[in-house]
Design a protein around this motif. Structure first.
Motif, PDB file in Angstrom:
ATOM      1  N   PRO A  53      51.743  62.194  49.914  1.00 24.95           N
ATOM      2  CA  PRO A  53      50.526  62.233  49.098  1.00 24.95           C
ATOM      3  C   PRO A  53      50.319  60.977  48.258  1.00 24.95           C
ATOM      4  N   LEU A  54      51.401  60.195  48.073  1.00 22.49           N
ATOM      5  CA  LEU A  54      51.262  58.900  47.410  1.00 22.49           C
ATOM      6  C   LEU A  54      50.939  57.829  48.446  1.00 22.49           C
ATOM      7  N   THR A  55      50.104  56.881  48.064  1.00 20.13           N
ATOM      8  CA  THR A  55      49.842  55.746  48.950  1.00 20.13           C
ATOM      9  C   THR A  55      50.978  54.736  48.889  1.00 20.13           C
ATOM     10  N   GLY A  56      51.619  54.614  47.739  1.00 17.75           N
ATOM     11  CA  GLY A  56      52.719  53.667  47.628  1.00 17.75           C
ATOM     12  C   GLY A  56      53.556  53.929  46.399  1.00 17.75           C
ATOM     13  N   ILE A  57      54.787  53.409  46.419  1.00 17.88           N
ATOM     14  CA  ILE A  57      55.660  53.379  45.250  1.00 17.88           C
ATOM     15  C   ILE A  57      55.957  51.919  44.971  1.00 17.88           C
ATOM     16  N   LEU A  58      55.577  51.453  43.792  1.00 16.29           N
ATOM     17  CA  LEU A  58      55.603  50.031  43.472  1.00 16.29           C
ATOM     18  C   LEU A  58      56.403  49.815  42.192  1.00 16.29           C
ATOM     19  N   HIS A  59      57.678  49.517  42.332  1.00 18.16           N
ATOM     20  CA  HIS A  59      58.487  49.206  41.156  1.00 18.16           C
ATOM     21  C   HIS A  59      58.020  47.866  40.578  1.00 18.16           C
ATOM     22  N   ILE A  60      57.762  47.847  39.294  1.00 13.10           N
ATOM     23  CA  ILE A  60      57.250  46.619  38.669  1.00 13.10           C
ATOM     24  C   ILE A  60      58.009  46.330  37.383  1.00 13.10           C
ATOM     25  N   GLY A  61      58.089  45.047  37.048  1.00 15.84           N
ATOM     26  CA  GLY A  61      58.747  44.618  35.824  1.00 15.84           C
ATOM     27  C   GLY A  61      58.493  43.151  35.595  1.00 15.84           C
ATOM     28  N   ARG A  62      58.785  42.702  34.405  1.00 14.67           N
ATOM     29  CA  ARG A  62      58.571  41.291  34.083  1.00 14.67           C
ATOM     30  C   ARG A  62      59.605  40.435  34.815  1.00 14.67           C
ATOM     31  N   TYR A  63      59.189  39.234  35.192  1.00 10.31           N
ATOM     32  CA  TYR A  63      60.100  38.309  35.854  1.00 10.31           C
ATOM     33  C   TYR A  63      60.508  37.232  34.856  1.00 10.31           C
ATOM     34  N   TYR A  88      55.048  38.897  36.792  1.00  7.42           N
ATOM     35  CA  TYR A  88      55.633  40.216  37.001  1.00  7.42           C
ATOM     36  C   TYR A  88      55.957  40.388  38.480  1.00  7.42           C
ATOM     37  N   GLY A  89      57.154  40.890  38.756  1.00  8.03           N
ATOM     38  CA  GLY A  89      57.526  41.196  40.129  1.00  8.03           C
ATOM     39  C   GLY A  89      57.092  42.602  40.489  1.00  8.03           C
ATOM     40  N   CYS A  90      56.820  42.802  41.764  1.00  9.32           N
ATOM     41  CA  CYS A  90      56.417  44.118  42.263  1.00  9.32           C
ATOM     42  C   CYS A  90      57.105  44.344  43.599  1.00  9.32           C
ATOM     43  N   CYS A  91      57.933  45.369  43.678  1.00  9.02           N
ATOM     44  CA  CYS A  91      58.590  45.727  44.928  1.00  9.02           C
ATOM     45  C   CYS A  91      57.682  46.692  45.679  1.00  9.02           C
ATOM     46  N   VAL A  92      57.133  46.234  46.785  1.00  3.39           N
ATOM     47  CA  VAL A  92      56.083  46.970  47.494  1.00  3.39           C
ATOM     48  C   VAL A  92      56.692  47.915  48.529  1.00  3.39           C
ATOM     49  N   TYR A  93      56.501  49.198  48.296  1.00  4.46           N
ATOM     50  CA  TYR A  93      56.847  50.231  49.270  1.00  4.46           C
ATOM     51  C   TYR A  93      55.546  50.965  49.545  1.00  4.46           C
ATOM     52  N   LEU A  94      54.780  50.451  50.512  1.00  6.70           N
ATOM     53  CA  LEU A  94      53.421  50.922  50.747  1.00  6.70           C
ATOM     54  C   LEU A  94      53.085  50.726  52.216  1.00  6.70           C
ATOM     55  N   PRO A  95      53.129  51.782  53.011  1.00 10.92           N
ATOM     56  CA  PRO A  95      52.856  51.649  54.449  1.00 10.92           C
ATOM     57  C   PRO A  95      51.366  51.432  54.712  1.00 10.92           C
ATOM     58  N   ALA A  96      51.013  50.245  55.147  1.00 11.93           N
ATOM     59  CA  ALA A  96      49.594  49.933  55.386  1.00 11.93           C
ATOM     60  C   ALA A  96      49.482  48.906  56.496  1.00 11.93           C
ATOM     61  N   SER A  97      48.336  48.881  57.143  1.00 13.67           N
ATOM     62  CA  SER A  97      48.079  47.951  58.244  1.00 13.67           C
ATOM     63  C   SER A  97      46.695  47.340  58.098  1.00 13.67           C
ATOM     64  N   PHE A  98      46.605  46.079  58.504  1.00 21.83           N
ATOM     65  CA  PHE A  98      45.334  45.359  58.535  1.00 21.83           C
ATOM     66  C   PHE A  98      45.311  44.533  59.816  1.00 21.83           C
ATOM     67  N   VAL A  99      44.555  44.997  60.803  1.00 21.24           N
ATOM     68  CA  VAL A  99      44.468  44.265  62.064  1.00 21.24           C
ATOM     69  C   VAL A  99      43.023  43.993  62.471  1.00 21.24           C
ATOM     70  N   GLU A 100      42.081  44.510  61.689  1.00 26.40           N
ATOM     71  CA  GLU A 100      40.662  44.356  62.001  1.00 26.40           C
ATOM     72  C   GLU A 100      39.917  43.982  60.720  1.00 26.40           C
ATOM     73  N   PRO A 101      39.092  42.936  60.725  1.00 21.67           N
ATOM     74  CA  PRO A 101      38.393  42.528  59.503  1.00 21.67           C
ATOM     75  C   PRO A 101      37.649  43.680  58.854  1.00 21.67           C
ATOM     76  N   GLY A 102      37.852  43.817  57.552  1.00 13.15           N
ATOM     77  CA  GLY A 102      37.141  44.819  56.770  1.00 13.15           C
ATOM     78  C   GLY A 102      37.779  46.178  56.730  1.00 13.15           C
ATOM     79  N   ARG A 103      38.826  46.409  57.525  1.00 13.05           N
ATOM     80  CA  ARG A 103      39.410  47.743  57.609  1.00 13.05           C
ATOM     81  C   ARG A 103      40.903  47.708  57.313  1.00 13.05           C
ATOM     82  N   VAL A 104      41.344  48.623  56.452  1.00 12.59           N
ATOM     83  CA  VAL A 104      42.748  48.764  56.101  1.00 12.59           C
ATOM     84  C   VAL A 104      43.151  50.212  56.317  1.00 12.59           C
ATOM     85  N   LEU A 105      44.305  50.422  56.943  1.00 12.38           N
ATOM     86  CA  LEU A 105      44.860  51.751  57.170  1.00 12.38           C
ATOM     87  C   LEU A 105      46.073  51.922  56.267  1.00 12.38           C
ATOM     88  N   ALA A 106      46.084  52.986  55.476  1.00 11.12           N
ATOM     89  CA  ALA A 106      47.212  53.281  54.592  1.00 11.12           C
ATOM     90  C   ALA A 106      47.698  54.682  54.897  1.00 11.12           C
TER      91      ALA A 106
END
Length: 332
Positions: A149-159, A127-145
Motif C-alpha cells: 500500500p506504500l509507494t516507497g520507503i525513503l530513509h532520509i537524513g542530513r549529509y 540531505y541523503g535519501c535511500c530510495v526503496y521505491l519500485p517504479a519504471s519509466f520506459v515511455e515519455p510521460g508515463r511512470v509505473l509505480a
C-alpha cells in the motif's frame, strides 16, 4: 513547501505524482521527449490503484523557474547527470537574496553514494535519501509505480550525518503521500546497504533477468567484493536484519497494466539513453578496491560491460548469464 523534482523519471515521477495527490505544490523538471510529453499530456502515474493524469507545472531547466525561500530541490537524475544539474541549479538566484546553493535544501534521491559529496561542493544544505521505491519509466510521460500500500520507503537524513527541523518537516509531507520517510541520523549507512543490492543492476540490465542459480551466484560474487572493500575502508552499511525490520511486509509489488518492472539500469538500456549508472554502482566498489588494495574483478567486468551496452546502445538482455559469468571468470 514547494517540491521541485529535478529529473522526472521513474523515481522523480512517482514522488512528484504522489506529492501532488497529497495536495503539495510540485514542479517537474525534465528534458527532451519527457519534457514535451509532460507539458502536452501531463504526468500519467499508474499504480495498483489505477492511472491518474497530473497536469503539473513542468520546466526544462532552472532558467524557466523563479525560486523562493520555501522551495525544496529533489535531485532525481541519474548520478552521471548530476554534476550538470547541480551546477545549473546551485547558481540560480532565490527571491529574498542568495542562491539556491546558499539557501535551499537539496535532497539526493539517487542510487549510489557519490551524489551527496558532489552536492555538498555546491549546496550548503544537503540531505541523503535511500530510495526503496519500485517504479519504471520506459515511455515519455508515463511512470509505473508498483508498490502497495506504500509507494516507497525513503530513509532520509542530513549529509554527512544528523537530522534537523527541515528534514523532519519534509518527512511529514512525504508521509501524507504514501511515501514512508524515516528520518535517520546515519543515512549513508542505508545508502551503502542499497549500493550492495544495486550491484545486481548491471547483471539484470545486460542479461534481462536476475533469476536462477547462475544469476544469483554472479550477484553473490559481486556483493562479496563489495562487502570486502567496505570493510577495508571502514564503512558501515545497514545490516539485513535492520533493513528487514524497517521494510519487511510494508510494500508488496503488485503488477500494473501487465508491464514489466525492470530496474533502473535495465530501464536506461531499454530507453537507449546512451548512458548508465554503472560507474557509480559497481564502479564505486572498483574505486574503493583500488584505494584499499582489494581486487574487484567481477564488479569491474559488470561496470565495463554495462557501459559498453549503453555506449553502443545494445538491447537490454541481449547477453546470457553464462556469457557474462564467463567474462567474470576470465577476469578473476
Amino acid at each position: 513547501m514547494r517540491y521541485i523534482i529535478v529529473g522526472t523519471g521513474a523515481v522523480g515521477g512517482a514522488m512528484g505524482g504522489r506529492l501532488a495527490e497529497a495536495g503539495h505544490e510540485v514542479v517537474l523538471v525534465a528534458r527532451g521527449a519527457q519534457y514535451e510529453a509532460l507539458r502536452e499530456d501531463g504526468l500519467r502515474l499508474t499504480t495498483p490503484e489505477g492511472t491518474r493524469t497530473h497536469r503539473l507545472p513542468v520546466v526544462d531547466g532552472p532558467e524557466a523557474l523563479d525560486l523562493g525561500q520555501d522551495d525544496v530541490l529533489v535531485l532525481a537524475v541519474k548520478t552521471q547527470d548530476g554534476v550538470a544539474a547541480l551546477d545549473a541549479w546551485s547558481a540560480r538566484p532565490v527571491a529574498g537574496g542568495g542562491t539556491a546553493g546558499e539557501r535551499l535544501p537539496l535532497i539526493c534521491a539517487q542510487n549510489g553514494v557519490e551524489s551527496e559529496r558532489l552536492a555538498l561542493r555546491r549546496f550548503h544544505r544537503v540531505y541523503g535519501c535511500c530510495v526503496y521505491l519500485p517504479a519504471s519509466f520506459v515511455e515519455p510521460g508515463r511512470v509505473l509505480a508498483a508498490g502497495a500500500p506504500l509507494t516507497g520507503i525513503l530513509h532520509i537524513g542530513r549529509y554527512p550525518s544528523g537530522a534537523d527541523d527541515t528534514v523532519r518537516a519534509i518527512a511529514a509531507d512525504w508521509e501524507k503521500a504514501k511515501l514512508e520517510a524515516p528520518v535517520v541520523p546515519d543515512v549513508m549507512r542505508w545508502k551503502y546497504a542499497k549500493l550492495l543490492s544495486n550491484l545486481a543492476n548491471a547483471i539484470e540490465a545486460v542479461t534481462g533477468v536476475l533469476d536462477g542459480p547462475d544469476g544469483f551466484a554472479l550477484f553473490d560474487r559481486a556483493r562479496a567484493e563489495g562487502r570486502a572493500v567496505l570493510a577495508a575502508a571502514g564503512i558501515e552499511a545497514t545490516g539485513s536484519a535492520e533493513q528487514e525490520e524497517a521494510r519487511g511486509g510494508r510494500i508488496r509489488f503488485d503488477p500494473v497494466d501487465g508491464a514489466r518492472r525492470g530496474g533502473s539500469s535495465w530501464q536506461s538500456l531499454s530507453r537507449g539513453t546512451g548512458t548508465i549508472e554503472a560507474d557509480y554502482l559497481n564502479g564505486e566498489i572498483v574505486l574503493l578496491g583500488r584505494e584499499h588494495g582489494i581486487p574487484t574483478p567481477v564488479n569491474e567486468v559488470l561496470r565495463r560491460t554495462a557501459n559498453a551496452f549503453a555506449r553502443e546502445r545494445r538491447a537490454a538482455g541481449s547477453m546470457t548469464v553464462a556469457e557474462l559469468t564467463a567474462l567474470a571468470d576470465a577476469a578473476s
